[in-house]
Structures are given as structure tokens and as C-alpha cells.
Motif scaffolding. Structure first.
Motif, mmCIF file in Angstrom:
data_model
loop_
_atom_site.group_PDB
_atom_site.id
_atom_site.type_symbol
_atom_site.label_atom_id
_atom_site.label_comp_id
_atom_site.label_asym_id
_atom_site.label_seq_id
_atom_site.Cartn_x
_atom_site.Cartn_y
_atom_site.Cartn_z
ATOM 1 N N ALA A 277 0.812 -1.196 0.000
ATOM 2 C CA ALA A 277 0.000 0.000 0.000
ATOM 3 C C ALA A 277 0.854 1.257 0.000
ATOM 4 N N ASP A 278 2.078 1.190 0.585
ATOM 5 C CA ASP A 278 2.903 2.382 0.618
ATOM 6 C C ASP A 278 3.794 2.497 -0.605
ATOM 7 N N LEU A 279 3.633 1.614 -1.599
ATOM 8 C CA LEU A 279 4.432 1.724 -2.816
ATOM 9 C C LEU A 279 4.145 3.024 -3.571
ATOM 10 N N PRO A 280 2.859 3.392 -3.799
ATOM 11 C CA PRO A 280 2.629 4.657 -4.475
ATOM 12 C C PRO A 280 3.164 5.830 -3.663
ATOM 13 N N ARG A 281 3.182 5.696 -2.352
ATOM 14 C CA ARG A 281 3.636 6.774 -1.492
ATOM 15 C C ARG A 281 5.132 7.015 -1.664
ATOM 16 N N MET A 282 5.922 5.933 -1.670
ATOM 17 C CA MET A 282 7.357 6.115 -1.557
ATOM 18 C C MET A 282 8.108 6.018 -2.878
ATOM 19 N N ALA A 283 7.638 5.221 -3.812
ATOM 20 C CA ALA A 283 8.459 4.936 -4.987
ATOM 21 C C ALA A 283 8.597 6.138 -5.910
ATOM 22 N N LEU A 284 7.741 7.127 -5.750
ATOM 23 C CA LEU A 284 7.752 8.243 -6.682
ATOM 24 C C LEU A 284 8.812 9.281 -6.376
ATOM 25 N N VAL B 41 -11.203 0.944 8.918
ATOM 26 C CA VAL B 41 -12.364 0.586 8.101
ATOM 27 C C VAL B 41 -12.524 -0.933 8.134
ATOM 28 N N ILE B 42 -13.510 -1.391 8.883
ATOM 29 C CA ILE B 42 -13.806 -2.813 8.988
ATOM 30 C C ILE B 42 -14.497 -3.312 7.718
ATOM 31 N N SER B 43 -15.273 -2.463 7.112
ATOM 32 C CA SER B 43 -16.143 -2.843 5.995
ATOM 33 C C SER B 43 -15.373 -3.514 4.869
ATOM 34 N N ALA B 44 -15.969 -4.570 4.315
ATOM 35 C CA ALA B 44 -15.432 -5.250 3.140
ATOM 36 C C ALA B 44 -16.148 -4.726 1.904
ATOM 37 N N GLY B 45 -15.709 -5.214 0.716
ATOM 38 C CA GLY B 45 -16.338 -4.814 -0.525
ATOM 39 C C GLY B 45 -15.491 -3.862 -1.333
ATOM 40 N N PHE B 46 -14.170 -3.989 -1.222
ATOM 41 C CA PHE B 46 -13.271 -3.069 -1.924
ATOM 42 C C PHE B 46 -12.382 -3.838 -2.897
ATOM 43 N N ALA B 47 -11.078 -3.668 -2.837
ATOM 44 C CA ALA B 47 -10.205 -4.244 -3.865
ATOM 45 C C ALA B 47 -10.339 -5.747 -3.974
ATOM 46 N N GLU B 48 -10.753 -6.399 -2.900
ATOM 47 C CA GLU B 48 -10.858 -7.859 -2.924
ATOM 48 C C GLU B 48 -12.023 -8.348 -3.772
ATOM 49 N N THR B 49 -12.884 -7.407 -4.233
ATOM 50 C CA THR B 49 -14.086 -7.819 -4.970
ATOM 51 C C THR B 49 -13.981 -7.650 -6.478
ATOM 52 N N GLY B 50 -12.963 -6.914 -6.961
ATOM 53 C CA GLY B 50 -12.855 -6.739 -8.401
ATOM 54 C C GLY B 50 -12.564 -5.305 -8.788
ATOM 55 N N PRO B 51 -12.629 -4.979 -10.095
ATOM 56 C CA PRO B 51 -12.248 -3.647 -10.591
ATOM 57 C C PRO B 51 -13.020 -2.501 -9.931
ATOM 58 N N ALA B 52 -14.327 -2.642 -9.772
ATOM 59 C CA ALA B 52 -15.100 -1.558 -9.155
ATOM 60 C C ALA B 52 -14.667 -1.338 -7.713
ATOM 61 N N GLY B 53 -14.410 -2.434 -7.018
ATOM 62 C CA GLY B 53 -13.944 -2.317 -5.640
ATOM 63 C C GLY B 53 -12.568 -1.694 -5.557
ATOM 64 N N ARG B 54 -11.688 -2.038 -6.507
ATOM 65 C CA ARG B 54 -10.346 -1.431 -6.519
ATOM 66 C C ARG B 54 -10.424 0.070 -6.738
ATOM 67 N N GLU B 55 -11.325 0.491 -7.630
ATOM 68 C CA GLU B 55 -11.474 1.919 -7.879
ATOM 69 C C GLU B 55 -12.020 2.625 -6.640
ATOM 70 N N ALA B 56 -12.972 2.015 -5.958
ATOM 71 C CA ALA B 56 -13.507 2.607 -4.727
ATOM 72 C C ALA B 56 -12.423 2.704 -3.661
ATOM 73 N N GLU B 57 -11.580 1.686 -3.592
ATOM 74 C CA GLU B 57 -10.486 1.710 -2.613
ATOM 75 C C GLU B 57 -9.466 2.786 -2.959
ATOM 76 N N ARG B 58 -9.191 2.963 -4.245
ATOM 77 C CA ARG B 58 -8.267 4.014 -4.656
ATOM 78 C C ARG B 58 -8.783 5.388 -4.234
ATOM 79 N N ARG B 59 -10.073 5.637 -4.453
ATOM 80 C CA ARG B 59 -10.651 6.927 -4.050
ATOM 81 C C ARG B 59 -10.576 7.095 -2.534
ATOM 82 N N LEU B 60 -10.824 6.022 -1.827
ATOM 83 C CA LEU B 60 -10.783 6.081 -0.364
ATOM 84 C C LEU B 60 -9.370 6.401 0.120
ATOM 85 N N ARG B 61 -8.373 5.757 -0.477
ATOM 86 C CA ARG B 61 -6.989 6.021 -0.097
ATOM 87 C C ARG B 61 -6.625 7.478 -0.367
ATOM 88 N N GLU B 62 -6.990 7.993 -1.537
ATOM 89 C CA GLU B 62 -6.687 9.385 -1.847
ATOM 90 C C GLU B 62 -7.392 10.327 -0.878
#
Length: 916
Positions: free
Chosen positions: A1-8, A306-327
Motif C-alpha cells: 500500500a505504501d508503494l505509491p507513497r514512496m516509490a515516486l 475501516v472494517i467494511s469489506a467490498g473493496f479491492a478484494e471484490t474486483g475492478p469496481a472495488g479497486r477503484e472505490a479503494e483508490r478513491r478512499l486512499r486518496e
């Protein structure tokens, strides 16, 4: 998760793909996060607002005088940049959903320096955000871009009373020169990364990461969003656990449909609480999470789980939702655990936080635990409870969208309640950062890890020997070994090792003394010890004399000490003390198996007393081979808790792991070789020319490969590329004997098509070889385009030194002995770059064929030091060329000691940054 943070940015050792799109998320020293990016033309209004937010003093410090506004011309000048000679970066935070600039830094080229360009730097940070380390971060990132653009020196003019800005430069780690004139300091310093700079950077990042985790594990107030009174729901379980654990601060249940929950006042929203909240635990449907976290940001909440599931582990839509949440989280200055996790807990009596839905509250202790799997996390908490392994804190990281294992290592490194760190991992976010951080932590505290995913599915199709030999799990092994992490194969072994290291000292060596009341288990332990690199030494004469006086004549005094079935509690106690004080013993194992009419409780008490007489620096482990397990009295002796295992093999496995860890701790760090500025520049010229306009990875031609290797200080056998018809004439110029190697489009492994002919001693034999190569290649569908003629290197030991690049782990250096047979034998060692001289020597020692270098069975020995030097220079090449994808130097002829090592064949593949 910290790869986008540090590698740039700060950890980027090579060119940034495009400075105009430069961006990074950074954690500051106070634990808050910020977003850093290149300035854009659409930032003019935000820049005006930033200027209006500066105090008159800050404006005076920045512009050396009073200034009321920025003119249109200045705004254009500040935002329309070429990002080569003029660059600007901004730091932003979300404010009510909008992006707000809180800091600006820029440089502009002013002239020539000794070995490049000189540029002036300037900074402006809003007053309320000063002293957070923003200026230091901006300086580091500006320097990253400057180095790419050939700027070798920064300069700045700072008013003498501007102590904060002087402090930024002073604490940066750069070597700053000062000159004072007219109340103004003129500062200048090289932009190159010095050891002092890197050390300062790593320290700042480690301290910032630790501070950012503190509100999660040491919150003063907790809100539970999604609290419920419905039995069987996660919201109800979380609320009950937080209350039952006795959290020391206020608890705020948030539920729009309740005014009271579990005897606590409930609130319709986080904003309605009206009091500071350090941690918000979110347990609402996935679709509502983003809105809830945005409300937390507006309310000033410092962290969320965030306890809630339903993000990157569920597929492309979940990954996009997780990306927005991280930002959202990072741009709002918060930190987040999860999503899709089971929560966090801290057993500290001053905190007593159980923000999980696990049914078990573990005993307090000194083991910190991370689990990437929620379900396994619950099982792990139940297991530590059953084994009475005390926990300091526990974090279920879930999808690791923000807070990662690296952040938690930074926190646990200085946590006084944590002695051992235990990790269950399924993936890595930034293994390169882990490789830098973990050794610092492991020097002080053991890190024990189990990593799932050992299957061959991690192995990718490869076009070089180096890549074919590597796999994901090989990279994990290399990473853990060089970082000092104790890797276990199973969860059972994980807990076994944690039980020993959390209660006992790390052994000073591999020598084990064994005391048992049955010969069979002792033999099993001896066999297991030998299999795992431990030794059972002969005890000293004084120890043997003590044991003869203590034990019956039938006892066996050859380590392991077999006291026979009738051993009494007193004999157990005194025998353990005698063996444990023997100078040739580093660790003690006491084995008990119920025989005859012995009393387990009494024996256990005697073992505990005997362990108390063993020097504290020597670990003591027990094996209680009883269906009833180990008696509780083992934990009440003068030495405290003693780890107990069900079978001898378990104890041997654990002690072997602890001994390897101890050996790693004692090993010197070594020195990393770096290429000179001249050498790096020569290599850079070749790389930039070859990759100019390239969109796909490319293999270097033979002449370019020679140029790169020679610039790196790696000797390549005298050679030249010739057209087939010119080969005989070229051969005369090179001298004999020669080797002829075929060159053809798409040809990778020349030996597989007969593309190498040795022993050419005349112009005629070279002409014949060319004809033969043409025929052989045609038979395999290739067309001979050129011939690579090379001076033949007789004798020597053939070795492989290479590099492959894993998409997760980055460059992985591989070395082995055997030349053409290296893939068949697979006698190779791996290491993530950079590789020190000590690391390179250790890689060779791991090879089964390493004895060849010492002169095996009368064969000539090899120049071990020269091979170590080749390994180090390949490592330095990798660090200088981030575009390097694969490198194969095979064979490397290792000549007699003092004669060096010569590369006789090689391949190097480069890929533009951003390509796989």
C-alpha cells in the motif's frame, strides 16, 4: 500500500518519468499525511489563496520585503514552467472537499556549477503548518528532480532572523556551506544524496510513520460508526469489545437511529459528537464508507479503521472505490487501517483498546502482531490465548490501502512494551522500503514472519538464466534473510519461535546442551539439531565430573545427557544448571517424558528452578511429551515463563531459527560499492541513447554491453563484433586463440543452436567457423547477421552473476557456480540490491559448489575476492541504472587467486521506466 507513497520520490534512485506529473503522498513528523505534486497552470487561484494565508512575517522572509499581492505576471511565471530549469512543487490538503495549497517550493537555474548546473531554491509554507517538516520534504523532492535535470548544486539566500528556514537546511542531511553578508545567509550545497542525507531521511520517515500510527493504537477517544444493538452484527460485537476491554477514554457510538447504545450516548453523525476524536472505527456498508470517511475528515478525526469489506478484494469496481478512499484519507491528513479488516487492539493498561470483532481478548505481553488475513487474525488471537503468549498490540491490516506493515514496524521499533514482532503476510506493498527498515528494527527486536504463497505460480517465463532461476518466493527468502527476519514455514512454527524469543535471550551460537530422562527423545532432538545447523558439543571435563557425581552409573553423559527413567526432580534441577553453565553450551533443552511413577508437577518445578540457575544470556526450552501438556508451574520459576514444546523436533527448529537470527545480528554490515560520477555518467550516456524513443524493453548490443560493463569496472574478455565476411581479418587483429559466437535476431541462448565454436587458432579456422555457424543457425530458422569474436580465456571456474527484476520486489541479484549447468543444478544465491562486500561473501558461502573456489580435490582454486568484486559492481550498476531489467553474465571465468575474474559472455536488457 505504501508503494505509491514512496516509490515516486525520496526513494527514487533514477530518472523520474515526467516531472510535470510528479506526485507523492508523504507522512510528516507529527503523523499527518500530505499530498505533494508538481505545480499546474490551474493552480493560480489556489496560489493566490496560499499567498493571502501567509503572515506578513512569512511574506517578508520569502520575498525579502513587504508584498501585498501576486501580480498576474508573477502567477504566470510561478505556474508555467519548463520543469527542467524551472520547477515548482506544492503540498496540498483537502479542505471541505476542495484542494488547498499549504506549501510551495521551487528552484530556478542560475548558472554553471563545478560539474553541472546551479539553481536557487525558495520555500513558502503557511504559518499554521510550519514546524511540521514540510520544508524538509519539499527540499528532498526538489533535489530528486534536480539531479535528473543535471543540477548538481542548490543555493539559497535566507534572512538571518529566519531561523525556521535555516533549520530546514541544517537538518536536511545535505552538506551546507554558509556565508553571512548584510544580515543575509547565502547557503550552497550539492544535490547528491550523501550517507548523512540518506540516514537523516530514513530517520525522519521512520519517526513520522511511528507517530502517524499512534492515534490508531493509542487513541484518547474512539468513535464507532455503525454501532449497533442487534446481536450477531459486527457493529454490536465491536461496541461490546471496546466496552468490555475497558477502554480508558470516551467511547462515542454513532448511529442515526439511536440515542443510546449499550449504556452510552449515541450520536447521529461524527460531526454531532462535538469533541476531539483520535480514532473512528467504521463498520457500515461499503457504499457508505467513502461518505463516512469524508465526514470524519471534515470533523478533524486523526485516523480511521475501516472494517467494511467490498473493496479491492471484490474486483475492478472495488479497486477503484479503494483508490478513491486512499486518496481521500491521504489528502485529508489522516491515516487508515483497512479496509476489509477485523480491527486493532492494544493491551496496554493505560489504553486497553479492543477495536476488533474477535471473541478473544489476549493476555497482555510483549509480542506485537500483524495479520493480513482477518479470519486468520481471529485464529491467531485464540492461539496466543491458548499458548499464554502475551500480546502488546495487534493490527489486522486487511487490504493495506494506507497503513502498512512498514508503518507498524516503525511504531513497534520504539514501543517499550514490544519485544518481538510477529507478521502474517500475504503480499508486500513496498519491499524495497521493508529491506531498509526491517534490518534497523531487527538489530534490536526479532521479527518473525510467515509468508503465504510459496507455489511455482510466482515464477514467470524468462528469457535469461537469471530470470529463469528466480521466483517470487526466492525473492521473499532473499528479502527476509538480508533483513534479519526469522521466516517460518507454518503458523505453528511462528508461535513456537515467538514463545522462545519473547521469554528467552537470543543464543550466542549454535551449541545446544540437552538433558532428558529418556534416550529416544534425546536422539530425535540431536538428529533434528544436526539437520538444522545446530551442534551438540562434548561437555567440559568439569561439567562431566559434576554429572557423574549427580547421576546413576547407567546415565549417559555424552550430550544429550540421558538421566534415565528414574531421574528425580533434584537431578533434573542440578543437571540443567550444570549443563547450562558449561562454557561450550549456548542453549539448553530439557526433555521430560512421563515414565514410571514420576510426578510431572514436581519435575516441572525442578526444571523451572534449574533454568533459573542458567545464565540469563542462554535460552532454556523445554519439551514436555505429555498428553496433558506442560504444567503451569513452568511459568512461575525464577526465570519466568519457559517455552515448552510437544516434540523434540519443534524445539530444535525453534533454536535453529533463533541461532540464525543471532548470527545475523552479530554479522557486520559491510560496505556498499558505488560507481564514480564519471563511470555513472558514461553508463548513463549509453542507456539514454539506447532507450531514446523506446517504448518496449530492448537488449543491448554486444559493443554497448562491453562499454557498460567496462565503465562499471567489470572486465570483459577482448572481443569485437564483425560482419561474417570480415571475421577472418578481425581475428588477425584480436589475436588467438579465439571463440566465435553467432549473432542473429531473436537468438537468446547461443549454445542451444550450436552458436559457439571454441579453439580457433588461425584465419582459416575462423572462416570455417563462420560457415559452420551460418549452417547451424539456418537449420534452426535463424539468419547469421554478425559474428562475435572473443579472445578465449583458458581454465578458470565458471560462474554466473546476473540480475532479474521482479515487479513487486525490484532488482534481484543472483550468483552461482556451474556455467551452462547452473539452471540444471540450481545452486544459486539471491540478494536484493544493494549488495555489500559482506553480503556478497555470504552469497558465495551459501553455494554448495563454493568449495570449488578453495581448490576442490586438487583442482586449481579461484579468485574469490575477484568474484565478490564482480557481484558488488553488478549491484552498483543496478543502483545506477533503474531501467535495467535483466542481466546475465554467464560464464564469468574466475581465475586463480590474484588473477581476477573475466566475463566471457553476457546479455543486458533495458526497459523504459514505467514499462514491465
Amino acid at each position: 500500500a505504501d508503494l505509491p507513497r514512496m516509490a515516486l520520490a525520496a526513494y527514487h534512485r533514477g530518472p523520474v518519468t515526467d516531472p510535470r506529473t510528479y506526485a507523492a503522498d508523504v507522512v510528516l513528523r507529527d503523523g499527518g499525511s500530505i499530498h505533494l505534486r508538481a505545480i499546474r497552470p490551474d493552480d493560480r487561484q489556489r496560489l493566490l489563496e496560499h499567498f493571502s494565508g501567509l503572515s506578513p512575517q512569512s511574506v517578508y522572509f520569502r520575498f525579502f520585503g513587504a508584498k501585498r499581492r501576486l501580480t498576474d505576471a508573477e502567477l504566470r511565471s510561478f505556474t508555467d514552467l519548463d520543469f527542467r530549469e524551472r520547477v515548482a512543487l506544492v503540498v496540498t490538503l483537502r479542505d471541505g472537499g476542495a484542494e488547498r495549497i499549504i506549501g510551495v517550493a521551487r528552484y530556478a537555474v542560475t548558472g554553471r556549477a563545478a560539474s553541472g548546473l546551479r539553481a536557487e531554491v525558495a520555500f513558502a509554507v503557511l504559518d499554521e503548518h510550519q514546524s511540521r517538516g514540510i520544508g524538509t520534504v519539499l527540499l528532498e523532492h526538489l533535489a530528486t528532480i534536480a539531479r535528473q535535470n543535471g543540477i548538481t548544486e542548490f543555493e539559497a539566500d535566507v534572512l538571518g532572523e529566519n531561523n525556521r528556514m535555516l533549520g530546514v537546511f541544517g537538518a536536511s542531511g545535505f552538506t551546507v556551506k554558509r556565508a553571512l553578508a548584510g544580515g543575509i545567509f547565502h547557503l550552497s550545497f550539492p544535490t547528491a544524496e550523501t550517507p548523512a542525507f540518506l540516514e537523516a531521511h530514513d530517520r525522519r520517515e521512520r519517526e513520522a510513520s511511528a507517530e502517524s500510527v499512534r492515534p490508531i493504537l493509542e487513541p484518547r477517544a474512539v468513535a464507532l460508526i455503525g454501532a449497533s444493538r442487534e446481536p450477531g452484527t459486527i457493529g454490536a460485537a465491536l461496541l461490546e469489545n471496546i466496552r468490555r476491554a475497558g477502554f480508558r477514554g470516551p467511547i462515542y457510538p454513532v448511529n442515526p437511529h439511536a440515542t443510546q447504545l449499550a449504556g452510552l450516548e449515541a450520536f447521529p453523525s461524527i460531526a454531532a459528537i462535538g469533541a476531539p476524536v483520535d480514532l473512528a472505527v467504521v463498520a457500515v456498508p461499503a457504499a457508505a464508507v467513502e461518505g463516512v470517511v469524508a465526514e470524519c475528515a471534515r470533523a478533524g478525526v486523526r485516523s480511521v479503521v475501516v472494517i467494511s469489506a467490498g473493496f479491492a478484494e471484490t474486483g475492478p469496481a472495488g479497486r477503484e472505490a479503494e483508490r478513491r478512499l486512499r486518496e481521500l484519507v491521504r489528502e485529508s491528513g489522516m491515516r487508515m487501517v483497512g479496509p476489509n479488516c477485523m480491527g486493532v487492539l492494544n493491551t496496554d493498561p493505560a489504553v486497553r483498546l479492543n477495536a476488533t470483532f474477535a471473541p478473544t481478548w489476549p493476555p497482555a505481553g510483549n509480542v506485537a502482531m500483524l495479520s493480513q488475513s482477518g479470519a486468520l487474525g481471529i485464529a491467531m488471537l485464540e492461539q496466543v490465548n491458548a499458548l499464554n503468549i502475551g500480546i502488546s498490540s495487534f493490527v489486522s491490516v486487511g487490504n493495506k490501502a494506507d497503513v502498512s506493515g512498514n508503518d507498524l514496524l516503525s511504531y513497534w521499533a520504539d514501543d517499550p512494551r514490544t519485544r518481538v514482532i510477529v507478521l502474517y503476510l500475504e503480499s508486500f506493498g513496498n519491499p524495497r522500503r521493508f529491506a531498509r527498515l526491517a534490518p534497523e528494527v531487527a538489530r534490536r527486536k526479532p521479527i518473525v514472519a510467515v509468508k503465504s504463497g510459496r507455489s511455482a505460480a510466482g515464477t514467470r517465463a524468462a528469457s535469461s538464466h537469471s530470470a529463469a532461476l528466480a521466483s517470487l518466493d526466492v525473492a521473499v527468502d532473499a528479502l527476509f534473510e538480508q533483513a534479519g527476519v526469522v521466516r517460518t514455514q507454518t503458523l505453528e512454527e511462528l508461535f513456537d519461535v515467538a514463545a522462545l524469543l519473547s521469554t528467552q535471550a537470543v543464543p550466542a551460537g549454535p551449541r545446544v546442551g540437552v538433558v532428558t530422562n529418556a534416550g529416544g527423545p534425546g536422539i530425535l532432538l540431536a538428529d533434528a539439531c544436526e539437520a538444522h545447523g545446530l551442534v551438540l558439543p562434548t561437555l567440559s571435563p568439569a561439567t562431566l565430573e559434576t554429572l557423574r557425581e549427580l547421576l546413576p552409573p547407567a546415565a549417559g553423559l555424552a550430550n544429550p545427557i540421558d538421566m534415565v527413567a528414574s531421574a528425580t526432580p533434584e537431578q533434573f534441577e542440578r543437571a540443567i544448571a550444570a549443563v547450562g553453565t558449561d562454557p561450550d553450551v549456548d542453549a539448553v533443552v530439557a526433555i521430560y517424558i512421563p515414565l514410571m511413577a514420576s510426578e510431572p508437577e514436581a519435575i516441572a518445578a525442578a526444571i523451572a528452578r534449574g533454568a533459573g540457575r542458567v545464565p540469563a544470556e542462554k535460552p532454556v526450552a523445554t519439551v514436555f511429551m505429555s498428553a496433558r501438556g506442560a504444567p503451569a508451574v513452568l511459568s512461575t520459576g525464577p526465570r519466568g515463563a519457559l517455552p515448552s514444546y510437544s516434540f523434540p523436533e519443534n524445539a530444535a527448529l525453534v533454536l535453529a531459527a533463533a541461532a540464525r537470527y543471532g548470527a545475523w545480528q552479530r554479522r557486520p554490515g559491510g560496505k556498499v560499492l558505488e560507481l564514480s560520477h564519471f563511470a555513472a555518467g558514461a553508463i548513463r550516456a549509453v542507456v539514454d541513447r539506447v532507450l531514446a524513443g523506446a517504448r518496449e524493453p530492448v537488449w543491448l548490443g554486444a559493443e554497448d554491453l562491453k562499454a557498460v560493463l567496462r565503465a562499471a569496472g567489470i572486465e570483459f574478455a577482448a572481443s569485437e563484433v564483425a560482419a561474417p565476411e570480415e571475421a577472418p581479418a578481425v581475428a588477425e587483429r584480436l589475436g588467438y586463440p579465439l571463440v566465435a559466437k553467432a549473432i542473429a535476431p531473436g537468438l537468446v541462448h547461443k549454445t542451444e543452436v550450436g552458436g559457439v565454436i571454441l579453439g580457433l587458432g588461425s584465419e582459416a579456422t575462423v572462416a570455417d567457423a563462420v560457415a559452420t555457424l551460418r549452417e547451424r543457425l539456418a537449420a534452426h530458422g535463424h539468419t547469421l547477421t554478425d559474428v562475435f569474436l572473443q579472445r578465449e580465456i583458458p581454465g578458470g571456474i565458471e560462474a554466473l552473476v546476473g540480475v532479474t527484476t521482479d515487479p513487486t520486489f525490484g532488482p534481484l541479484l543472483v550468483c552461482g557456480l556451474g556455467g551452462l549447468l547452473v539452471e540444471l543444478v540450481r545452486d544459486v544465491a539471491y540478494h536484493l540490491t544493494p549488495v555489500s562486500d559482506v553480503d556478497a561473501g555470504a552469497m558465495l558461502e551459501k553455494l554448495r559448489a563454493a568449495r570449488l573456489l578453495d581448490g576442490y580435490r586438487g583442482m586449481p582454486p579461484g579468485d574469490r575476492a575477484a568474484l565478490v568484486d564482480v557481484i558488488q559492481r553488478v549491484s552498483a550498476l543496478v543502483e545506477a541504472v533503474p531501467e535495467l531489467r535483466e542481466l546475465d553474465l554467464n560464464p564469468v571465468k574466475v581465475l586463480r587467486p590474484g588473477e581476477g575474474a573475466v566475463v566471457v559472455d553476457g546479455r543486458l536488457r533495458l526497459g523504459p521506466l514505467g514499462t514491465p
